[in-house]
Design an enzyme around this catalytic site. Structure first.
Site, PDB file in Angstrom:
ATOM      1  N   SER A 186       2.727  -2.469  10.519  1.00  0.00           N
ATOM      2  CA  SER A 186       4.362  -2.704  10.530  1.00  0.00           C
ATOM      3  C   SER A 186       4.963  -3.934  10.338  1.00  0.00           C
ATOM      4  O   SER A 186       5.909  -4.378  10.910  1.00  0.00           O
ATOM      5  CB  SER A 186       4.669  -2.126  12.103  1.00  0.00           C
ATOM      6  OG  SER A 186       4.226  -0.836  12.184  1.00  0.00           O
ATOM      7  N   GLU A 221      -6.012  -5.055  10.717  1.00  0.00           N
ATOM      8  CA  GLU A 221      -4.978  -4.168  10.579  1.00  0.00           C
ATOM      9  C   GLU A 221      -5.132  -3.268  11.975  1.00  0.00           C
ATOM     10  O   GLU A 221      -5.907  -2.214  12.131  1.00  0.00           O
ATOM     11  CB  GLU A 221      -4.996  -3.008   9.500  1.00  0.00           C
ATOM     12  CG  GLU A 221      -4.617  -3.844   8.283  1.00  0.00           C
ATOM     13  CD  GLU A 221      -3.924  -2.803   7.137  1.00  0.00           C
ATOM     14  OE1 GLU A 221      -2.824  -3.114   6.781  1.00  0.00           O
ATOM     15  OE2 GLU A 221      -4.495  -1.676   6.933  1.00  0.00           O
ATOM     16  N   HIS A 279      -9.776   1.236   4.554  1.00  0.00           N
ATOM     17  CA  HIS A 279      -8.486   1.322   5.270  1.00  0.00           C
ATOM     18  C   HIS A 279      -8.710   2.315   6.444  1.00  0.00           C
ATOM     19  O   HIS A 279      -9.443   3.267   6.480  1.00  0.00           O
ATOM     20  CB  HIS A 279      -7.149   1.976   4.275  1.00  0.00           C
ATOM     21  CG  HIS A 279      -6.015   1.807   4.862  1.00  0.00           C
ATOM     22  ND1 HIS A 279      -5.655   2.757   5.943  1.00  0.00           N
ATOM     23  CD2 HIS A 279      -4.984   1.139   4.732  1.00  0.00           C
ATOM     24  CE1 HIS A 279      -4.273   2.357   6.257  1.00  0.00           C
ATOM     25  NE2 HIS A 279      -4.107   1.206   5.606  1.00  0.00           N
ATOM     26  N   GLY A 325       2.579  -0.863   4.505  1.00  0.00           N
ATOM     27  CA  GLY A 325       2.607   0.256   4.145  1.00  0.00           C
ATOM     28  C   GLY A 325       3.789   0.798   3.819  1.00  0.00           C
ATOM     29  O   GLY A 325       4.881   0.302   2.665  1.00  0.00           O
ATOM     30  N   GLY A 326       4.793   1.228   4.923  1.00  0.00           N
ATOM     31  CA  GLY A 326       6.164   1.436   4.820  1.00  0.00           C
ATOM     32  C   GLY A 326       7.242   0.626   4.332  1.00  0.00           C
ATOM     33  O   GLY A 326       7.904   1.129   3.517  1.00  0.00           O
ATOM     34  N   GLU A 355      -7.179   4.520   7.691  1.00  0.00           N
ATOM     35  CA  GLU A 355      -6.919   6.017   7.280  1.00  0.00           C
ATOM     36  C   GLU A 355      -8.095   6.550   6.609  1.00  0.00           C
ATOM     37  O   GLU A 355      -8.410   7.637   6.742  1.00  0.00           O
ATOM     38  CB  GLU A 355      -5.513   6.226   6.415  1.00  0.00           C
ATOM     39  CG  GLU A 355      -4.108   5.986   7.364  1.00  0.00           C
ATOM     40  CD  GLU A 355      -3.125   5.513   6.633  1.00  0.00           C
ATOM     41  OE1 GLU A 355      -2.957   5.493   5.270  1.00  0.00           O
ATOM     42  OE2 GLU A 355      -2.225   4.959   7.389  1.00  0.00           O
ATOM     43  N   ASN A 371       0.928  -1.047  -0.064  1.00  0.00           N
ATOM     44  CA  ASN A 371      -0.094   0.043   0.160  1.00  0.00           C
ATOM     45  C   ASN A 371       1.058   1.284  -0.244  1.00  0.00           C
ATOM     46  O   ASN A 371       1.553   1.540   1.033  1.00  0.00           O
ATOM     47  CB  ASN A 371      -0.721  -0.197   1.147  1.00  0.00           C
ATOM     48  CG  ASN A 371      -1.815   1.209   1.326  1.00  0.00           C
ATOM     49  OD1 ASN A 371      -1.924   1.937   0.540  1.00  0.00           O
ATOM     50  ND2 ASN A 371      -2.212   1.432   2.276  1.00  0.00           N
ATOM     51  N   TRP A 372       0.962   1.826  -1.102  1.00  0.00           N
ATOM     52  CA  TRP A 372       1.971   3.129  -1.127  1.00  0.00           C
ATOM     53  C   TRP A 372       1.208   4.347  -0.723  1.00  0.00           C
ATOM     54  O   TRP A 372       1.974   5.236  -0.437  1.00  0.00           O
ATOM     55  CB  TRP A 372       2.113   3.248  -2.714  1.00  0.00           C
ATOM     56  CG  TRP A 372       2.901   2.297  -3.699  1.00  0.00           C
ATOM     57  CD1 TRP A 372       3.437   1.335  -2.935  1.00  0.00           C
ATOM     58  CD2 TRP A 372       3.431   2.357  -4.777  1.00  0.00           C
ATOM     59  NE1 TRP A 372       4.185   0.572  -3.978  1.00  0.00           N
ATOM     60  CE2 TRP A 372       3.953   1.358  -5.348  1.00  0.00           C
ATOM     61  CE3 TRP A 372       3.057   3.428  -5.843  1.00  0.00           C
ATOM     62  CZ2 TRP A 372       4.448   0.857  -6.551  1.00  0.00           C
ATOM     63  CZ3 TRP A 372       3.549   3.087  -7.113  1.00  0.00           C
ATOM     64  CH2 TRP A 372       4.373   1.995  -7.513  1.00  0.00           C
ATOM     65  N   LYS A 373       0.037   4.224  -0.299  1.00  0.00           N
ATOM     66  CA  LYS A 373      -0.605   5.201   0.240  1.00  0.00           C
ATOM     67  C   LYS A 373      -0.479   6.575  -0.576  1.00  0.00           C
ATOM     68  O   LYS A 373      -0.569   6.340  -1.634  1.00  0.00           O
ATOM     69  CB  LYS A 373       0.049   5.732   1.721  1.00  0.00           C
ATOM     70  CG  LYS A 373      -0.064   4.493   2.842  1.00  0.00           C
ATOM     71  CD  LYS A 373      -0.194   4.703   4.428  1.00  0.00           C
ATOM     72  CE  LYS A 373       0.042   3.348   4.818  1.00  0.00           C
ATOM     73  NZ  LYS A 373      -0.207   3.621   6.419  1.00  0.00           N
ATOM     74  N   GLY A 376       1.879   2.116  10.681  1.00  0.00           N
ATOM     75  CA  GLY A 376       2.851   3.063  10.619  1.00  0.00           C
ATOM     76  C   GLY A 376       3.580   3.503  11.829  1.00  0.00           C
ATOM     77  O   GLY A 376       4.469   4.554  11.956  1.00  0.00           O
TER      78      GLY A 376
END
Ligand code: PEP
Length: 259
Positions: free
Chosen positions: A214, A168, A96, A235-236, A98, A10-12, A174
């Protein structure tokens, strides 16, 4: 029942078209080696068409991070299911945390999006998870079971391969603060039991449930080895090709080791 794992990036809100092209060009040959794993990249709308074009006929699935459940009309700023299909996208993240926390998406919105995605022939990755406060006050299961239950309520006659869930925990996204493999397995095992109760044994046995929060090369093997965990939403650690490839390899190794 063997479920095919998925490793999803997930590049966000990261990467220009140029950066996306470079990443995809580097990923394609590496992902081809992981023939036991579905590899997906969820990219910003601005580079989706290009990534989908590059990934056509490859092992990589190009996905979107969001969509709206209406097909067209006066919804400024939104993107519909037919638009995603038009640019060669087959998968989409729905709900998601976010989107839920920052953009006010509710369980109802998420359920409607999930239903529309399935009807349109998109594979939704439906995210659920609790905040730190909810976990600390003992409200984790009430929150997560409510989110999962609302999605199932909306769907009629779908099989477990029509969607994917991602557990999640928000406190792990993150933050570097990963759930222990045992905690992740415990939550995902409970989600699978709930799905069995609400949608039947076949559904619960075939639906994939990912863990997100994470995930990184150092903890991926242990997480992927858990019985009910069918992959990761990352993500990261997905922003650099090298570390994402390490995660794909961890998922591939988990399959090989369980055979
Ligand atoms: C995510 O974006 O869904 C996520 C889990 O992020 P991170 O891996 O950075 O925690």
């Amino acid at each position: 029942m063997a479920r095919r794992p998925m490793m999803a990036a997930n590049w966000k809100m990261n990467k220009t078209v140029r950066e996306a092209e470079e990443y995809t060009a580097a990923l394609l040959p590496r992902a081809a080696d992981a023939d036991e794993v579905d590899v997906a990249v969820f990219v910003p709308f601005t580079c989706l068409h290009e990534v989908a074009r590059m990934a056509e006929d490859s092992a990589v699935i190009a996905g979107a991070q969001n969509f709206y459940y209406e097909d067209s009309g006066a919804y400024t700023g939104e993107i519909s299911a037919p638009m995603l299909l038009d640019v060669g996208t087959g998968v989409v993240i729905v709900g998601h945390s976010e989107r839920r926390e920052t953009f006010g998406e509710t369980d109802d919105t998420v359920a409607r999006k999930t239903k529309r995605a399935v009807e349109a022939g998109l594979l939704p990755i439906v995210c659920v998870g609790e905040t730190k406060e909810e976990r600390d006050s003992g409200g984790m299961w009430e929150k997560v079971s409510g989110q999962v239950g609302r999605v199932i309520e909306e769907l009629e006659d779908v099989d477990g391969e029509s969607l994917v869930f991602a557990y999640e925990p928000i406190w792990a996204i993150g933050t570097g603060d990963t759930a222990t493999p045992e905690d992740a397995q415990d939550a995902i095992g409970k989600i699978r039991d709930l799905l069995k109760e609400k949608a039947g044994e076949d559904f619960a046995g075939t639906v994939r449930i990912l863990y997100g929060g994470s995930v990184k090369p150092e903890n991926a093997a242990e997480i992927m080895a858990q019985r009910d965990i069918d992959g990761g939403l990352v993500g990261g650690a997905s922003l650099e090709v090298e570390s994402f490839v390490e995660l794909i390899e961890a998922a591939q190794n988990a399959v090989t080791q369980s055979e």
